[in-house]
Motif scaffolding. Sequence first.
Motif, PDB file in Angstrom:
ATOM      1  N   GLU A 106      10.594  10.424 -13.668  1.00  0.00           N
ATOM      2  CA  GLU A 106      10.914   9.063 -14.097  1.00  0.00           C
ATOM      3  C   GLU A 106      10.367   7.985 -13.166  1.00  0.00           C
ATOM      4  OE1 GLU A 106      14.228  10.325 -11.373  1.00  0.00           O
ATOM      5  OE2 GLU A 106      13.105  11.265 -12.986  1.00  0.00           O
ATOM      6  N   GLU A 107       9.991   8.368 -11.938  1.00  0.00           N
ATOM      7  CA  GLU A 107       9.485   7.365 -10.994  1.00  0.00           C
ATOM      8  C   GLU A 107       8.651   8.031  -9.918  1.00  0.00           C
ATOM      9  OE1 GLU A 107      12.251   5.618  -8.275  1.00  0.00           O
ATOM     10  OE2 GLU A 107      13.587   7.331  -8.367  1.00  0.00           O
ATOM     11  N   ARG A 113      12.160   0.021   3.904  1.00  0.00           N
ATOM     12  CA  ARG A 113      12.194  -1.214   3.117  1.00  0.00           C
ATOM     13  C   ARG A 113      11.233  -1.174   1.935  1.00  0.00           C
ATOM     14  NH1 ARG A 113      10.456  -1.458   8.092  1.00  0.00           N
ATOM     15  NH2 ARG A 113       8.331  -2.092   8.558  1.00  0.00           N
ATOM     16  N   SER A 114      10.265  -0.255   1.959  1.00  0.00           N
ATOM     17  CA  SER A 114       9.380  -0.091   0.810  1.00  0.00           C
ATOM     18  C   SER A 114       9.227   1.393   0.538  1.00  0.00           C
ATOM     19  CB  SER A 114       8.008  -0.724   1.089  1.00  0.00           C
ATOM     20  OG  SER A 114       7.397  -0.101   2.200  1.00  0.00           O
ATOM     21  N   GLY A 115       8.919   1.753  -0.693  1.00  0.00           N
ATOM     22  CA  GLY A 115       8.852   3.150  -1.078  1.00  0.00           C
ATOM     23  C   GLY A 115       7.465   3.737  -1.027  1.00  0.00           C
ATOM     24  N   GLY A 116       6.621   3.248  -0.158  1.00  0.00           N
ATOM     25  CA  GLY A 116       5.228   3.664  -0.171  1.00  0.00           C
ATOM     26  C   GLY A 116       4.849   4.759   0.801  1.00  0.00           C
ATOM     27  N   THR A 166      13.924  11.155   0.371  1.00  0.00           N
ATOM     28  CA  THR A 166      14.271  11.464  -1.019  1.00  0.00           C
ATOM     29  C   THR A 166      13.296  12.508  -1.553  1.00  0.00           C
ATOM     30  OG1 THR A 166      15.038   9.194  -1.337  1.00  0.00           O
ATOM     31  CG2 THR A 166      14.588  10.492  -3.318  1.00  0.00           C
ATOM     32  N   PRO A 167      13.790  13.735  -1.835  1.00  0.00           N
ATOM     33  CA  PRO A 167      12.894  14.748  -2.404  1.00  0.00           C
ATOM     34  C   PRO A 167      12.476  14.361  -3.820  1.00  0.00           C
ATOM     35  CG  PRO A 167      14.900  15.748  -1.505  1.00  0.00           C
ATOM     36  CD  PRO A 167      15.117  14.263  -1.549  1.00  0.00           C
ATOM     37  N   LEU A 168      11.165  14.397  -4.080  1.00  0.00           N
ATOM     38  CA  LEU A 168      10.641  14.100  -5.406  1.00  0.00           C
ATOM     39  C   LEU A 168      10.188  15.369  -6.126  1.00  0.00           C
ATOM     40  CD1 LEU A 168       8.558  10.871  -4.675  1.00  0.00           C
ATOM     41  CD2 LEU A 168      10.927  11.062  -5.443  1.00  0.00           C
ATOM     42  N   GLY A 187       0.806  -1.215   0.000  1.00  0.00           N
ATOM     43  CA  GLY A 187       0.000   0.000   0.000  1.00  0.00           C
ATOM     44  C   GLY A 187       0.840   1.267   0.000  1.00  0.00           C
ATOM     45  N   GLN A 188       0.182   2.375  -0.197  1.00  0.00           N
ATOM     46  CA  GLN A 188       0.829   3.687  -0.195  1.00  0.00           C
ATOM     47  C   GLN A 188       0.219   4.532   0.917  1.00  0.00           C
ATOM     48  OE1 GLN A 188       3.051   5.039  -2.742  1.00  0.00           O
ATOM     49  NE2 GLN A 188       3.267   2.967  -3.517  1.00  0.00           N
ATOM     50  N   VAL A 189       1.005   5.457   1.475  1.00  0.00           N
ATOM     51  CA  VAL A 189       0.468   6.446   2.399  1.00  0.00           C
ATOM     52  C   VAL A 189       1.059   7.798   2.020  1.00  0.00           C
ATOM     53  CG1 VAL A 189       2.231   6.024   4.177  1.00  0.00           C
ATOM     54  CG2 VAL A 189       0.087   7.117   4.806  1.00  0.00           C
ATOM     55  N   ILE A 190       0.182   8.815   1.989  1.00  0.00           N
ATOM     56  CA  ILE A 190       0.620  10.182   1.744  1.00  0.00           C
ATOM     57  C   ILE A 190       0.191  11.006   2.947  1.00  0.00           C
ATOM     58  CG2 ILE A 190       0.488  12.205   0.238  1.00  0.00           C
ATOM     59  CD1 ILE A 190      -0.325  10.303  -2.034  1.00  0.00           C
TER      60      ILE A 190
END
Length: 200
Positions: free
Chosen positions: A132-133, A181-184, A163-165, A94-97
């Motif tokens: 790009e991602e 461990r995950s990028g979410g 990591t600034p996006l 899952g993702q969290v913002i």
Amino acid sequence: PAVDNPADNDFYFTFGVPPVRRSVIVADNDRTRRVLELAAGIPRERLFRAVGDAADAQAFVATPLDDVAAVLWQSDVPEAAAAEAIERCVDRGGQVIFLPPEAASSGRFRGLGWGSWNEYSPPVRPASWRTEEGLLASTSGGEPLPVGELEIRRSRRIEGDGTPLAALPDGRPLLVRAAGRSGGVHFLATTPSSSASALA
């Protein structure tokens, strides 16, 4: 029917109905909650269905997250049981913002938290972002998202290492991905409130 020569056999595939992409929205501000619910209800592709369900920060722990694709959180950084529930959701894909709350907030999630508010008059626009991602990646057709058109009137400092996006003209991060461990896990420095941005 199958014969000795597999080259002339026919194969057919069918797919089930795509599952509903469900998001849970926790927001202190009613207008922000409504905007996030509307955004969460728009699917990326026509064949999919999406829905955004509102939840109270206090009752969030009791919310089932097994089928949740994303959590949109505009409240004080969660702690204890709520933080553990979000970690489990992110660990399974899952993702969290996190969006900034109005009130002071000293909590941290994966090392990130909120600092002070900054005002911009006139409003500023994002100066750079990664296409790009990640959340701001270009569409599958290669078209960039209109991130540069977003007007920011207020932003909250994102504290901690990540990591600034996307960044604002003064160098402050607008969107940060937390390490882990995950990028979410993401922190967005503004809200959809009309006093903060044109995000709505």
